[in-house]
Design a protein around this motif. Sequence first.
Motif, PDB file in Angstrom:
ATOM      1  N   LEU A 183       0.859  -1.179   0.000  1.00  0.00           N
ATOM      2  CA  LEU A 183       0.000   0.000   0.000  1.00  0.00           C
ATOM      3  C   LEU A 183       0.897   1.230   0.000  1.00  0.00           C
ATOM      4  O   LEU A 183       1.677   1.442   0.925  1.00  0.00           O
ATOM      5  N   SER A 184       0.787   2.023  -1.048  1.00  0.00           N
ATOM      6  CA  SER A 184       1.643   3.196  -1.208  1.00  0.00           C
ATOM      7  C   SER A 184       1.360   4.239  -0.129  1.00  0.00           C
ATOM      8  O   SER A 184       0.209   4.590   0.130  1.00  0.00           O
ATOM      9  N   THR A 185       2.419   4.728   0.476  1.00  0.00           N
ATOM     10  CA  THR A 185       2.263   5.790   1.466  1.00  0.00           C
ATOM     11  C   THR A 185       1.766   7.071   0.817  1.00  0.00           C
ATOM     12  O   THR A 185       0.945   7.793   1.381  1.00  0.00           O
ATOM     13  N   ARG A 186       2.247   7.350  -0.392  1.00  0.00           N
ATOM     14  CA  ARG A 186       1.802   8.558  -1.095  1.00  0.00           C
ATOM     15  C   ARG A 186       0.303   8.520  -1.366  1.00  0.00           C
ATOM     16  O   ARG A 186      -0.401   9.518  -1.190  1.00  0.00           O
ATOM     17  N   ASP A 187      -0.186   7.362  -1.798  1.00  0.00           N
ATOM     18  CA  ASP A 187      -1.622   7.244  -2.050  1.00  0.00           C
ATOM     19  C   ASP A 187      -2.420   7.409  -0.766  1.00  0.00           C
ATOM     20  O   ASP A 187      -3.487   8.033  -0.751  1.00  0.00           O
ATOM     21  N   THR A 188      -1.921   6.842   0.327  1.00  0.00           N
ATOM     22  CA  THR A 188      -2.623   6.956   1.605  1.00  0.00           C
ATOM     23  C   THR A 188      -2.656   8.403   2.082  1.00  0.00           C
ATOM     24  O   THR A 188      -3.690   8.882   2.570  1.00  0.00           O
ATOM     25  N   VAL A 189      -1.547   9.108   1.934  1.00  0.00           N
ATOM     26  CA  VAL A 189      -1.502  10.523   2.317  1.00  0.00           C
ATOM     27  C   VAL A 189      -2.460  11.330   1.448  1.00  0.00           C
ATOM     28  O   VAL A 189      -3.178  12.215   1.937  1.00  0.00           O
ATOM     29  N   ARG A 190      -2.502  11.011   0.153  1.00  0.00           N
ATOM     30  CA  ARG A 190      -3.381  11.740  -0.759  1.00  0.00           C
ATOM     31  C   ARG A 190      -4.854  11.534  -0.377  1.00  0.00           C
ATOM     32  O   ARG A 190      -5.643  12.481  -0.374  1.00  0.00           O
ATOM     33  N   VAL A 191      -5.211  10.312  -0.038  1.00  0.00           N
ATOM     34  CA  VAL A 191      -6.590  10.034   0.364  1.00  0.00           C
ATOM     35  C   VAL A 191      -6.929  10.765   1.656  1.00  0.00           C
ATOM     36  O   VAL A 191      -8.016  11.352   1.800  1.00  0.00           O
ATOM     37  N   ALA A 192      -6.007  10.746   2.626  1.00  0.00           N
ATOM     38  CA  ALA A 192      -6.250  11.437   3.896  1.00  0.00           C
ATOM     39  C   ALA A 192      -6.364  12.942   3.685  1.00  0.00           C
ATOM     40  O   ALA A 192      -7.225  13.601   4.283  1.00  0.00           O
ATOM     41  N   ARG A 193      -5.518  13.489   2.819  1.00  0.00           N
ATOM     42  CA  ARG A 193      -5.580  14.929   2.530  1.00  0.00           C
ATOM     43  C   ARG A 193      -6.896  15.301   1.866  1.00  0.00           C
ATOM     44  O   ARG A 193      -7.540  16.295   2.222  1.00  0.00           O
ATOM     45  N   ASP A 194      -7.326  14.497   0.885  1.00  0.00           N
ATOM     46  CA  ASP A 194      -8.594  14.776   0.219  1.00  0.00           C
ATOM     47  C   ASP A 194      -9.764  14.685   1.193  1.00  0.00           C
ATOM     48  O   ASP A 194     -10.738  15.437   1.079  1.00  0.00           O
ATOM     49  N   GLY A 195      -9.672  13.767   2.161  1.00  0.00           N
ATOM     50  CA  GLY A 195     -10.719  13.681   3.168  1.00  0.00           C
ATOM     51  C   GLY A 195     -10.805  14.938   4.013  1.00  0.00           C
ATOM     52  O   GLY A 195     -11.900  15.411   4.340  1.00  0.00           O
ATOM     53  N   VAL A 196      -9.645  15.499   4.363  1.00  0.00           N
ATOM     54  CA  VAL A 196      -9.616  16.751   5.131  1.00  0.00           C
ATOM     55  C   VAL A 196     -10.240  17.883   4.320  1.00  0.00           C
ATOM     56  O   VAL A 196     -11.064  18.671   4.827  1.00  0.00           O
ATOM     57  N   LEU A 197      -9.873  17.993   3.050  1.00  0.00           N
ATOM     58  CA  LEU A 197     -10.391  19.072   2.212  1.00  0.00           C
ATOM     59  C   LEU A 197     -11.889  18.923   1.966  1.00  0.00           C
ATOM     60  O   LEU A 197     -12.625  19.923   1.938  1.00  0.00           O
ATOM     61  N   GLU A 198     -12.350  17.697   1.799  1.00  0.00           N
ATOM     62  CA  GLU A 198     -13.786  17.486   1.597  1.00  0.00           C
ATOM     63  C   GLU A 198     -14.566  17.853   2.861  1.00  0.00           C
ATOM     64  O   GLU A 198     -15.643  18.471   2.777  1.00  0.00           O
ATOM     65  N   THR A 199     -14.043  17.493   4.024  1.00  0.00           N
ATOM     66  CA  THR A 199     -14.706  17.870   5.272  1.00  0.00           C
ATOM     67  C   THR A 199     -14.712  19.385   5.440  1.00  0.00           C
ATOM     68  O   THR A 199     -15.705  19.967   5.900  1.00  0.00           O
ATOM     69  N   LEU A 200     -13.616  20.040   5.065  1.00  0.00           N
ATOM     70  CA  LEU A 200     -13.562  21.500   5.115  1.00  0.00           C
ATOM     71  C   LEU A 200     -14.619  22.100   4.199  1.00  0.00           C
ATOM     72  O   LEU A 200     -15.306  23.067   4.573  1.00  0.00           O
ATOM     73  N   ALA A 201     -14.771  21.541   2.992  1.00  0.00           N
ATOM     74  CA  ALA A 201     -15.777  22.052   2.062  1.00  0.00           C
ATOM     75  C   ALA A 201     -17.188  21.923   2.647  1.00  0.00           C
ATOM     76  O   ALA A 201     -18.006  22.850   2.553  1.00  0.00           O
ATOM     77  N   LEU A 202     -17.468  20.779   3.266  1.00  0.00           N
ATOM     78  CA  LEU A 202     -18.780  20.585   3.886  1.00  0.00           C
ATOM     79  C   LEU A 202     -19.006  21.567   5.020  1.00  0.00           C
ATOM     80  O   LEU A 202     -20.116  22.091   5.209  1.00  0.00           O
ATOM     81  N   ALA A 203     -17.955  21.832   5.796  1.00  0.00           N
ATOM     82  CA  ALA A 203     -18.075  22.789   6.901  1.00  0.00           C
ATOM     83  C   ALA A 203     -18.354  24.192   6.379  1.00  0.00           C
ATOM     84  O   ALA A 203     -19.180  24.929   6.941  1.00  0.00           O
ATOM     85  N   MET A 204     -17.684  24.584   5.293  1.00  0.00           N
ATOM     86  CA  MET A 204     -17.920  25.914   4.731  1.00  0.00           C
ATOM     87  C   MET A 204     -19.321  26.032   4.153  1.00  0.00           C
ATOM     88  O   MET A 204     -19.984  27.075   4.283  1.00  0.00           O
ATOM     89  N   GLU A 205     -19.820  24.976   3.511  1.00  0.00           N
ATOM     90  CA  GLU A 205     -21.182  25.005   2.990  1.00  0.00           C
ATOM     91  C   GLU A 205     -22.206  25.097   4.114  1.00  0.00           C
ATOM     92  O   GLU A 205     -23.211  25.806   3.998  1.00  0.00           O
TER      93      GLU A 205
END
Length: 342
Positions: free
Chosen positions: A149-171
């Motif tokens: 399991l690529s560490t880069r892919d895992t970091v990318r998924v975790a980062r996208d999860g943070v940004l998506e949660t931020l988007a929901l919070a702003m909405e």
Amino acid sequence: MNTRQSLQVAVAASLAVVAGSLLSPGRYYWALIAVFVTFTGTATRAESVRKALYRLLGTLLGLVVAMVLAHLTAGDPVLVLTVIVASLFCGFYLLRVSYAMMIFFITIMVGQLYTVLGRYSDHVLVLRLEETAIGAVIGIVVALAFLPLSTRDTVRVARDGVLETLALAMETAAGRIDEAGPSPVPTGGDETKGEERPAELEELTRQLDDGVRQLVLVATPFSRPAMWGSAGRHLRYRLTRYGAIADNVRALTVGMRRSPVTDEPALAEVARSLAETARGLTAKGDTGRVPSGDGWERISQRLHARMPDEPPPPHYEVVRPLLQISDLLAEISPRIMEARAG
């Protein structure tokens, strides 16, 4: 992830038992323990490799010290017990600093225990190092070659999860500002069975905090200065930006509770713009959109131009976190910085 890691452990453990038994039929469990530890508390191949190497390094350094101390403390039970207790204390105290340090002191403790039991020999400690090396090497090979399991892919998924949660919070914040009500957020689990339900800003704030902690955890292998140099420094800086975003969303939540916004419609548009910006920073593509509009420009300029001795503008507790989140997203995205400079 659990199935993948379980298969990795099963394969690595089987190989460790066979290889460890060839070296020592009575001590192969040390190789098995090394394999087990390699995959405990890790999620990616980089984490597994790092933990295996730390265990091997700690065992090697501890072996040297254990041999010296075993001869110095032989025949003195009080001194032996003192070293054992001190090793346990130091090992678990330094665990958060370095896993290798804990293994270093545990190896010293093992040497002292063999002294108490009357079964100590330099050969036993060397054999422990050899079996540990076998288990560590097998763990590294399996982590890299079998269902990695690529560490880069895992970091990318975790980062996208943070940004998506931020988007929901702003909405959700925008919905509160213009009295449109909370925004829906999809949630999993047995309670909702994948249905949508209203999202509270406070709940999304907690989710964002958890997401940032998870991001920091999975990004740890890439943030080590000794391993990644300037890239590690850059990543650590970006992680602090995500942490600051979470802090400002929390401040925004408190500010909206203390000072509900009902007469500044530009803030709702700003919050939605920040939501779009956050989603644009995910793996789907960096849109580089920045909050704009005459209302927002007027508010932000007024806030930036405010002197320290001047009273804060209306809804300061809401405006300031939004402005900080906007600046932090700009720091994360070079394209937003270029758009602002233009």
